[in-house]
Design a protein around this motif. Sequence first.
Motif, PDB file in Angstrom:
ATOM      1  N   ILE A 171       0.676  -0.993  -0.067  1.00  0.00           N
ATOM      2  CA  ILE A 171      -0.118   0.128  -0.029  1.00  0.00           C
ATOM      3  C   ILE A 171       0.720   1.128  -0.144  1.00  0.00           C
ATOM      4  N   TRP A 175      -2.672   6.636   1.003  1.00  0.00           N
ATOM      5  CA  TRP A 175      -4.021   6.465   0.583  1.00  0.00           C
ATOM      6  C   TRP A 175      -4.871   6.407   1.562  1.00  0.00           C
ATOM      7  N   ASP A 179     -10.297   3.869   1.276  1.00  0.00           N
ATOM      8  CA  ASP A 179     -10.125   3.318  -0.214  1.00  0.00           C
ATOM      9  C   ASP A 179      -9.511   1.819   0.125  1.00  0.00           C
ATOM     10  N   GLY A 185      -8.803   0.363  -4.324  1.00  0.00           N
ATOM     11  CA  GLY A 185      -7.708   0.435  -3.462  1.00  0.00           C
ATOM     12  C   GLY A 185      -6.841  -0.540  -2.893  1.00  0.00           C
ATOM     13  N   ASN A 259      -5.458   1.361 -10.793  1.00  0.00           N
ATOM     14  CA  ASN A 259      -4.614   1.677  -9.836  1.00  0.00           C
ATOM     15  C   ASN A 259      -3.517   0.745  -9.631  1.00  0.00           C
ATOM     16  N   GLU A 263       0.737   0.925  -9.866  1.00  0.00           N
ATOM     17  CA  GLU A 263       1.552   1.052  -8.647  1.00  0.00           C
ATOM     18  C   GLU A 263       2.681  -0.186  -9.128  1.00  0.00           C
ATOM     19  N   ASP A 304       2.924   8.262  -5.322  1.00  0.00           N
ATOM     20  CA  ASP A 304       2.655   6.854  -5.738  1.00  0.00           C
ATOM     21  C   ASP A 304       2.628   6.842  -7.238  1.00  0.00           C
ATOM     22  N   LEU A 308      -3.681   7.795  -6.713  1.00  0.00           N
ATOM     23  CA  LEU A 308      -4.927   7.633  -5.589  1.00  0.00           C
ATOM     24  C   LEU A 308      -4.698   8.413  -4.422  1.00  0.00           C
ATOM     25  N   SER A 309      -3.365   8.685  -4.078  1.00  0.00           N
ATOM     26  CA  SER A 309      -3.110   9.624  -2.864  1.00  0.00           C
ATOM     27  C   SER A 309      -3.156  11.108  -3.170  1.00  0.00           C
TER      28      SER A 309
END
Length: 415
Positions: A171, A175, A179, A185, A259, A263, A304, A308-309
């Motif tokens: 992770i 975040w 999520d 997420g 997402n 990542e 990230d 998403l962050s």
Amino acid sequence: MIKLKSNINRYLSRRLLPIFAAGLMGLASALAVTPQEAVDRFVDTPRLPKGSMAVIVSELPSGKVIASYNTSVPLTPASIMKSVTLGAASEVMDIEKPFVTPVSIDGKVTDGVLHGNIIIEGVGDPSINTTKWPKSKDLVAEIVAALKKEKITQVEGNVIIDASALKGSPIPPGWAQGDLNTYYGTGNHAFNYSDNARGKASVQNPDVVFIRDLRAAMEKAGITLDATSIEGGKRKVIVRHESAPVKEIMRSCMMRSDNMFAESMLRQFGKKQGLDGSTPKAAEAEMKFWKDRRVPMEGVKIVDGSGLSRSNKVTADFMEGMLRSKRNDVEYVSFFPLAGQEGTLRSFLKDTPLDSYIAMKTGSMRGIQCYAGYKLDDDFAPTHAVVIIVNDFTCDRAYLRNAISKMLNEIFPQP
């Protein structure tokens, strides 16, 4: 002229544009304004947050800015961060090749009994048994077939997932807690399985789900798993699971705004830089990567790969510089969805004169709407870089999108 490899389908889509688009072109011409005037009109649109918006449009390859607003203000990018991640990763990874996940046994086989374990070496492939695309062979079925080929009917040991290829948390930092239980997420691991999700819920430990599925498939095939602790011996590779070429995983990531895939690409970028594959170190290396390419970095913060962050920050100047630096990368440009035709841009600018002449990555979160990409010519070559970032809006999202669509059609009135 640059020609994208996926031009054929895209060209056909243009041939099928509705005839009434010609009337819209005539209307745009009659109401023609300069690009800067179009941006100024957009900024003055009622109910939009002037202080939390940025726009830049530049000509390629010169970089001459033809319209701009607030270009040096750091703002939250949401998913246009994926275009940044893939811009860097596509330069250091061999995108024509697949991920290869080795599966081994580590003991002797006597009378159908494996006196050892089954070992899966996670390499960070995000697409193993994905329910999306691009598809590859079913890893579970591959392993069962390989065990049968080895005439194994009993495994004394365990199924072991070797996750040592990537260090750090699955992770990324920053975040939101809310999520983490959602499919969008979910974390990225050294070993990922079935999108690390079940329906709309995140799977925190994909190893457990995979081992359960593999054990069930083995039992169905008449192969028992004792799951006892055994120290194995020399490894023998029985499966080399191959994903689709990395470029197709990248294309899927951009088209669907995935997402977890993004990542994965950031962590792989870090590995290619000689780092441990952890997200923080990879993000730091990516900052250096763009700085070395003289992309404006003031105010930029990368934490990230997916966006998403909300701790990520970019400026329109940074995004324009990044896009301009990648303008000659044919494969990279082809990752961007075509307006009115593909992916997350399928409905945007549809049936307007810019339908299929704009290719952009979208980014949306609560209060955020962003676009970054290219204006294309008839050969699908990029002629302009386009960046639009809006934070802190409270109006209806459709209202904002309509205002952006109007601005773009005024900036680029088609002949």
